[in-house]
Structure formats: C-alpha cells, structure tokens
Design an enzyme around this catalytic site. Structure first.
Site, PDB file in Angstrom:
ATOM      1  N   CYS A   1      80.134  29.558  21.189  1.00  0.00           N
ATOM      2  CA  CYS A   1      79.520  30.891  21.201  1.00  0.00           C
ATOM      3  C   CYS A   1      79.818  31.561  19.861  1.00  0.00           C
ATOM      4  O   CYS A   1      80.977  31.733  19.487  1.00  0.00           O
ATOM      5  CB  CYS A   1      80.100  31.706  22.350  1.00  0.00           C
TER       6      CYS A   1
ATOM      7  N   CYS B   1      81.879  34.761  20.063  1.00  0.00           N
ATOM      8  CA  CYS B   1      83.273  34.422  20.384  1.00  0.00           C
ATOM      9  C   CYS B   1      83.951  33.793  19.168  1.00  0.00           C
ATOM     10  O   CYS B   1      85.131  34.040  18.908  1.00  0.00           O
ATOM     11  CB  CYS B   1      83.324  33.457  21.553  1.00  0.00           C
TER      12      CYS B   1
END
Length: 452
Positions: free
Chosen positions: A379, A382
């Site tokens: 991600c 992230c």
C-alpha cells in the site's frame, strides 16, 4: 453507533464487550525500564505539547516530504501493489512546493544551501581549487562525509532520483486504507521475527504456533535479555501500536458516491487493544507506545542546541514565516526539555566499551534493516508513512547516540561534528507528531468507551 463501520448490521456482541471491558483496555501507572508513568505523559502531551506540535506540522517546512515510493523490495520478489483507491498517494506538482525547499531540500539551512551552490558553481566553471575558500571547501567535504556517514539508522532515499517526489503530508493523511491480510502480516512478521534479536524458538504472543502458555515463554525471554535489546523490541511494538491507533481513529465509516466519512471505530480499536480479546497483549502494546513517546521526546530535548543556533533556519524562502516557525519549534523543544520524567538513555550501551560498541552497531543495523522493509509494503500510503516514521525514529536514535557531538556544537558557524538533513528534520517531527496524536487519540477512545 457512529464509531462502528456502516455495514447496516447489528452487532450486539461487540457492544457488550465494549461496555464490560472499557476500563481494562486503558493503561495506567509506571512504565518498565523507566521512572515515568502514563498519567504524567497524558497530561503533558494532551494539554501542552500536542496543540503546538500540530500547528508546527501544518507549516510549509514540515508538510512537504520527498520520498521514493517506487523502490523495489530488496528482500523478496513481490511486484504486487494494493489496488484499493485509498492506498494511493498523490504527489505534489513541483510548482506547489516552496522554492527554498525545492532548491536545497537535502540541506538544513540557507547557510548550507549557499555552501552547496557555491561548490556546484565552482565545479561547473572548472575552478574548484582556485575559487573556493579553504573554509568553504572543508565545509563541503564535511557535508559529503556526513551524507555517506555510518551514523545513520535508516536506509535513506536518494532524493535526487527521478523517482523521488514531494508529497504533501496534509493531503495524504495516515488512516485506514483497507490494506490487510497476508501481505500486511508478512511485513510485520519479517520485522519481529528477523530483526528484533529474538530466537526462532521463542514464539511471539498471538503468533502462529505460540503454544498455550499465554506468552510466558516470550516475556521470560524478553525479561532476560539486555536492556538495549528489550528496548528495541518495545520501540518496534510501540510503533506498531501507534500505527494501529491511527487506523482505528481514522477509519472509513461510510463510503458512498456523495461522500466519505472517516472517524473512530471502536470495534477495530478493541480488536487490537482490548485486554480480553488480545489475551493481555493490548495493554502491553499501549505501554510500549508510551515508551516510544519517551524515547522520541528525549531526543527532541537533546537536539535543542542544534536547533537554537542563530545560523540555523527552517528555510523555505519566506523569511517572515521561516522566523515564526523557528520560534514555534524552539518553544516546542524547550517544552520538551521541561518534561519532568525524561527517559535516561545513559543505561544504554554501558559497561565494556568493546562489547557496547558491537551491540550498538547491531542495534543500528537491525533498525536500518527495518527501514529497508518499508519498501516492501504494498500500500503506497502505508509505505509513505512507514518510511517517514522509521526515518523519524531512526533520527531520534541518532540524536540520542550522538550526545557528545551535540554538546560540542559551536554557537555560531557550521556544525561539523553533528548534522541533520532537512529530510531527517521533517521525518523526526512528523514521526513524533504521529506518536503524540496516538496518545491524544487514546483519550478520545477512553471517553467514547466510558459513554457507551
């Protein structure tokens, strides 16, 4: 009800858990390996430091962070990326980034920018030896040594790479993205199992194959290791806890064609921190968060001499705003220094000098390895916040272990022995901002649970 995901389903079991264990998921009292208590940190952070720190991080100098999100994972072949739209990161067009940041983002002040520009101009003219003063040459050489030095606790991005882009952190906030499952588990498992000094035979609590001893084997092992290795695990656990608090506090509660609604999700929070649901792990994780807070707060207080030199600037090109933000930064650092129960880092790497030096190098390399793992996160949002927070914690550790160099910083002129790049400064304060926010969010969850 507003704190629950908008699934349209009634969840009576969750509500019963919330009302019966709300007191148990909160931590109180003293922390291990230090003399500070949770209540002192709560009062100091939530009512004194947090509001000022938030104001600082909204300024131009601290909101723009240059990062390379396209680096391949160095540990395993995995080209898959999260396809969820909330995982995406929107980079800044270059014309939105202040000129002073774009022109010299790898140095920390106008003074350093000017030195670098003078050197680059001399090289272009082919007159390095004749046109630069000895003082300027020495400063540039020391900057080069700093950029390649071995005091770094992180794998640093090459910000001159074509793949490195500026990101506005305010427009790409850390929150729940939907990234979870085997890919996310693999990241944290690699961090804990391969980089926290833990033997493979000792299973983490709640990990696969941990047995039925409720984590006693693990905590007996942790209690028996040296304070440095125990602190390393607690820092990683505290960072993990902080990230989970952010995801729970800014959860996607409603997603329709007309609007998205983000807010606290009590169910998600309890699954990660409730004492019963986590078999006692939740409170330990939260205490590790407070331990991480103390370490980063101590680093800020130790860095004060570096930042309060008259020649140091938070350079964006806007002189009035830069001066105001430096004053605010110094106010925060003096506030950090005034904290009454600081962690005493002198217990780290004490004793036999040779053994201490070896352990310190292991400590540094293990943390540097963790920073490399951030390039394996699928991600992108992230990955952004993982890279920033590991660099911020790495910078805090660098400060704590450079105390002798910081004490020798002259009041005027360049600081040759100890340096921080703009990237390190932005990461340091934003990472601490994330920890400070987590402590504040715990108060919010406490109030929600008491009212349920």
């Amino acid at each position: 009800p507003l704190s629950l995901p908008d699934t349209g389903e009634w969840q009576p079991v969750t509500l019963c858990i919330a009302s019966s264990t709300s007191r148990k998921i909160l931590v109180t009292g003293y922390l291990d390996d230090c003399t500070c208590d949770v209540e002192t940190i709560d009062a100091f952070n939530n009512y004194k430091l947090f509001p000022r720190l938030n104001e600082l991080l909204e300024s131009d100098y601290f909101r723009y962070y240059k990062v390379n999100l396209k680096k391949p994972c160095p540990f395993w072949n995995d080209s898959s990326h999260c396809g969820i739209r909330d995982c995406a990161v929107k980079p800044c067009p270059s014309n939105e980034v202040p000129d002073g940041i774009r022109s010299g983002s790898y140095k920390y002040s106008e003074e350093a920018n000017n030195l670098a520009e003078e050197c680059e101009e001399a090289e272009r003219l082919g007159a390095v030896d004749g046109s630069l003063s000895e003082e300027t040459l020495e400063a540039v050489l020391r900057w080069t040594r700093h950029d390649d030095s071995s005091d770094s606790f992180c794998e640093v991005d090459d910000i001159h790479s074509p793949d490195a882009e500026y990101v506005d952190l305010l427009l790409n906030p850390e929150r729940y993205t939907g990234y979870k499952g085997p890919d996310a588990w693999k990241i944290w498992n690699s961090i804990y199992e391969e980089n926290c000094f833990k033997p493979q035979t000792v299973k983490r609590p709640l990990a696969s194959g941990r047995g039925d001893d409720e984590g006693r084997t693990f905590y007996n092992w942790l209690k028996g290791v040296c304070v440095e290795k125990r602190a390393f695990y607690r820092l990683v656990s505290g960072l993990h806890a902080s990230i989970n608090i952010h995801l729970s506090a800014r959860y996607l509660l409603q997603d329709t064609w007309s609007e998205k609604k983000w807010g606290p999700n009590v169910t998600e929070f309890q699954q990660r921190f409730d004492e019963v649901l986590t078999r006692g792990e939740g409170p330990r994780r939260l205490k590790n968060l407070y331990f991480l807070y103390l370490i980063e707060l101590r680093a800020l207080s130790k860095a004060l001499p570096f930042f309060e030199r008259p020649g140091f600037q938070l350079y964006t090109g806007n002189k009035i705003q830069d001066a105001e933000i430096k004053n605010l930064l110094l106010e925060i650092l003096h506030l950090a220094k005034s904290f009454p129960l600081h962690f005493d880092e002198n217990s780290f790497f004490a004793g036999n000098q040779k053994e201490a030096a070896k352990l310190k190098e292991e400590f540094r390399l293990h943390f540097k390895n963790i920073s490399k793992i951030m390039d394996c996160v699928g991600c992108f949002k992230c990955r952004l916040w993982g890279k920033l927070q590991t660099q911020g914690l790495g910078t805090a550790l660098k400060i704590l272990f450079s105390e002798n160099l910081i004490e020798k910083i002259p009041e005027s002129g360049p600081s040759y022995g100890f340096q921080l790049t703009r990237q390190e400064i932005v990461a340091l304060f934003n990472a601490f901002g994330r920890i400070s926010t987590s402590v504040k969010e715990l108060e919010n969850f406490r109030n929600i649970l008491q009212n349920m």
